[in-house]
Design a protein around this motif. Structure first.
Motif, short mmCIF file in Angstrom:
data_model
loop_
_atom_site.label_atom_id
_atom_site.label_comp_id
_atom_site.label_asym_id
_atom_site.label_seq_id
_atom_site.Cartn_x
_atom_site.Cartn_y
_atom_site.Cartn_z
N VAL A 32 70.03 -3.87 42.55
CA VAL A 32 68.97 -4.80 42.34
C VAL A 32 68.33 -4.96 43.86
O VAL A 32 67.08 -5.32 44.15
CB VAL A 32 69.53 -6.13 41.79
CG1 VAL A 32 68.31 -7.25 41.99
CG2 VAL A 32 69.66 -6.08 40.41
N CYS A 33 69.32 -5.30 44.89
CA CYS A 33 68.84 -5.61 46.17
C CYS A 33 67.92 -4.40 46.75
O CYS A 33 67.03 -4.70 47.42
CB CYS A 33 70.07 -5.71 47.18
SG CYS A 33 70.84 -7.25 46.62
N SER A 49 74.31 -7.37 43.12
CA SER A 49 73.90 -5.98 42.75
C SER A 49 73.34 -5.14 43.99
O SER A 49 72.09 -5.56 44.43
CB SER A 49 73.38 -5.88 41.53
OG SER A 49 72.97 -4.71 41.18
N TRP A 77 71.92 -12.28 42.85
CA TRP A 77 71.81 -10.95 42.11
C TRP A 77 73.07 -10.33 42.06
O TRP A 77 73.35 -9.62 41.24
CB TRP A 77 70.78 -10.11 42.92
CG TRP A 77 69.55 -10.65 42.91
CD1 TRP A 77 68.79 -11.35 41.81
CD2 TRP A 77 68.27 -10.52 43.70
NE1 TRP A 77 67.39 -11.69 42.13
CE2 TRP A 77 67.20 -11.03 43.47
CE3 TRP A 77 68.19 -9.60 45.01
CZ2 TRP A 77 65.86 -10.98 43.96
CZ3 TRP A 77 66.96 -9.78 45.57
CH2 TRP A 77 65.98 -10.46 45.19
#
Length: 321
Positions: free
Chosen positions: A234-235, A231, A229
């Protein structure tokens, strides 16, 4: 003189043994065994809530298999990840034990310990089957398989972005179902639903403990979800989703007949879950203290949800008995 030299030699050997034992204790990571104990307790508590009489012997066999396979995972993970762990940012809950990367023990000892733990777990699994609990034995075997392929080649799921899902299935679902089946046999819809809150929280835990090792994992070629990911947003969103899924799991379990006090499992995860989302969105894991807090919050998220769920079923079962 000879007696004095012999005493010094004996003392040196004793000190070396103590150092080795201390290193092996670190390699075993006993703190993490609590997750398997909570999972086993949850499955057992659900069975008791449904009215099944508690069988100490079957509980002991199931928990022995669960904990042995978890120890196998600890040893195998350190062995197969020893090169990548050298460059990681180790915390109490992430980055491996550090024993092999520090050369405190020979790597082959970890592999042998993993195989020994596997053998103990298989003996307990065989005893479950021989004791009339073949389904519990099947869940235990599935636990062993899922735990082994997490870090061991050729599948090595942890390096393919599938290790997180593997941990969710093994720790969040198979472990409590193994303990439940040892007491009650075939899992009911309630037994399945009762595992959902902890399974969702386990996904949040996995992301949290991977974040401090992101750079080292990428350098070692481990394509974890965190690496893929790349990011923080996003996490953080994924962890928030895990927190929401855990709450949804609570609602599902209550709809299947769980005690309403199970709602506390959802409440228990809010504090560490929200703190984790905020810390990740602010990239706190890039600092040593922040990395430790992020990993600890992930562990607290799972532990509190699993503990609250277990107590909800256990206390209600005790009140009815």
């Amino acid at each position: 003189m000879r007696e004095g030299a012999g005493a010094l030699l004996w003392a040196a050997k004793a000190a070396n043994v103590l150092v080795t034992l201390a290193a092996f204790a670190r390699l075993s990571r006993p703190l993490f065994l609590g997750g398997g104990v909570l999972g086993g307790a949850l499955g057992t508590a659900v069975a008791a809530f449904e009215g099944h009489p508690f069988a100490w012997g079957l509980y002991a066999l199931a928990q022995t298999a669960i904990s042995a396979f978890q120890l196998m995972t600890h040893y195998a993970n350190d062995f197969f990840d020893r090169d990548g762990d050298r460059g990681g940012s180790r915390t109490l809950f992430s980055g491996g034990s550090g024993v092999l990367s520090e050369s405190a023990l020979r790597p082959r000892l970890a592999l042998r310990a993993a195989l020994a733990a596997l053998a103990i777990g298989l003996l307990a699994t065989f005893a479950l089957a021989a004791g009339g609990r073949p389904l519990a034995a099947a869940f235990a075997l599935a636990t062993a398989l899922g735990a082994w392929i997490y870090s061991a080649p050729p599948l090595r799921l942890v390096a393919r972005g599938l290790g997180e899902l593997d941990a969710v299935v093994v720790v969040g679902l198979l472990v409590p179902l193994c303990a439940y089946a040892a007491q009650a046999g075939v899992p009911t819809p309630l037994a399945l639903a009762a595992s959902a809150p902890g399974a969702a929280a386990m996904f949040g835990l996995m992301l949290a403990v991977e974040l401090p090792d992101r750079a080292a994992d990428e350098a070692a070629g481990k394509r974890t979800l965190i690496v893929r990911w790349d990011s923080p947003a996003v996490c953080a969103l994924a962890i928030a989703g895990a927190l929401g899924a855990s709450a949804a799991g609570v609602a599902l379990a209550v709809a299947c007949g769980a005690p309403r006090t199970l709602a506390w499992a959802g409440v228990a995860g809010l504090g560490p879950g929200i703190a984790l989302v905020v810390a990740v969105s602010r990239r706190a894991y890039l600092r040593p203290r922040g990395a430790a807090l992020v990993a600890a919050a992930g562990v607290a998220l799972f532990a509190l949800v699993a503990l609250a769920a277990t107590l909800a079923f256990a206390l209600r079962a005790a009140a009815v008995a």
